[in-house]
Scaffold this active site. Structure first.
Site, PDB file in Angstrom:
ATOM      1  N   CYS A   1       0.835  -1.205   0.000  1.00 58.32           N
ATOM      2  CA  CYS A   1       0.000   0.000   0.000  1.00 58.32           C
ATOM      3  C   CYS A   1       0.870   1.256   0.000  1.00 58.32           C
ATOM      4  O   CYS A   1       1.754   1.413   0.839  1.00 58.32           O
ATOM      5  CB  CYS A   1      -0.902   0.022   1.221  1.00 58.32           C
ATOM      6  SG  CYS A   1      -1.701   1.624   1.440  1.00 58.32           S
ATOM      7  N   VAL A   2       0.597   2.150  -0.934  1.00 66.66           N
ATOM      8  CA  VAL A   2       1.441   3.346  -1.091  1.00 66.66           C
ATOM      9  C   VAL A   2       1.358   4.268   0.124  1.00 66.66           C
ATOM     10  O   VAL A   2       2.384   4.777   0.597  1.00 66.66           O
ATOM     11  CB  VAL A   2       1.117   4.099  -2.400  1.00 66.66           C
ATOM     12  CG1 VAL A   2      -0.320   4.603  -2.437  1.00 66.66           C
ATOM     13  CG2 VAL A   2       2.082   5.262  -2.595  1.00 66.66           C
TER      14      VAL A   2
END
Lengths: 135, 130
Positions: B78-79
């Site tokens: 997840c960024v």
């Protein structure tokens, strides 16, 4: 995406001791763009996430609770709070934020998103959900 | 069955990543399809290549990378969670002006939409963490 599934986000942790609550809310907000059937349940220490008048200033952590007010605008309007968890912490629904949404099928009438449910009802919610994300 | 997996805890500190790895391996051996493995919260730390665990212990990050190569797994970090914790690929280094990258081969950084999509597209989404 045409598939619509029943998503249930289970929030079980206090808002500021760990980052789970904040990052859970981020998933809910991003997920809202996917037009799924979304419900949120708050149980255990998770009920503290919805406490009114939060002030996290002394902890140095960001008070993200106002963001919950935006959920109604994203069609996230099924917020369930487990009764047993509230009672165990000496709280009632009056201690929580009164989250609302505007019902487009009822001339945009403002309605409450908040529902008090028993542990048995939480079990049923989990049972009927297709994707359960626990934070 | 088409299965996706979410890993919410970092390596070594917590068994969640080990359990998820064993689950994914077993599912693949049984002939199931792993649509995606999504790393969230401290789980993003499973995707650094700069860890040096003791030689007599398992290498959690390397193990995921090897499994991904073997089965063409889609390992997604997840960024937003990665930015908080300093997991960086070339694109992130460029965008945020960082002087290094540390992403492990076989992982990619993308958005939370990938998790929701995994939930929608898969028959089961299995979450590992507390």
């Amino acid at each position: 995406m045409s598939d619509i599934k029943k998503f249930l986000y289970v929030n079980r942790r206090a808002p500021y001791g760990t980052v789970y609550a904040l990052e859970s809310l981020e998933v809910v907000l991003i997920g809202a763009a996917f037009d799924q059937d979304v419900s949120l349940v708050f149980m255990d220490d998770g009920v503290f996430q919805l406490k009114k008048d939060q002030n996290s200033e002394a902890s140095g952590m960001k008070n993200f609770s106002p963001t919950f007010n935006a959920l109604g605008d994203y069609d996230v309007n099924k917020i369930y709070v487990e009764k047993e968890s509230l009672e165990a912490r000496g709280m009632t629904m009056d201690d929580l934020m009164a989250l609302t949404y505007e019902d487009e099928d009822d001339d945009w009438a403002e309605k409450s998103s908040m529902h008090l449910v028993s542990a048995d009802e939480v079990r049923d919610l989990m049972e009927e959900s297709e994707v359960v994300l626990s934070f | 069955m088409k299965i996706s997996v979410q890993v919410n805890e970092g390596p070594y500190q917590h068994q969640a990543s080990d359990s998820a790895y064993n689950f994914v391996k077993a599912a693949l051996e049984k002939g199931h399809e792993i649509f995606r493995v999504f790393f969230y919260h401290d789980g993003v730390n499973n995707g650094t290549r700069l860890a040096t665990p003791p030689q007599d212990d398992r290498n959690v990050q390397q193990r995921w990378s090897d499994l991904s190569k073997e089965h063409e797994l889609d390992l997604v970090i997840c960024v937003a969670a990665a930015q908080r914790r300093g997991i960086v690929d070339d694109g992130e280094a460029e965008r945020n002006g960082k002087d290094a990258t540390n992403i492990m081969d076989g992982f990619r950084i993308s958005g939370l939409g990938q998790l929701i999509e995994a939930g929608v597209q898969s028959d089961r989404l299995v979450v590992f963490g507390d």
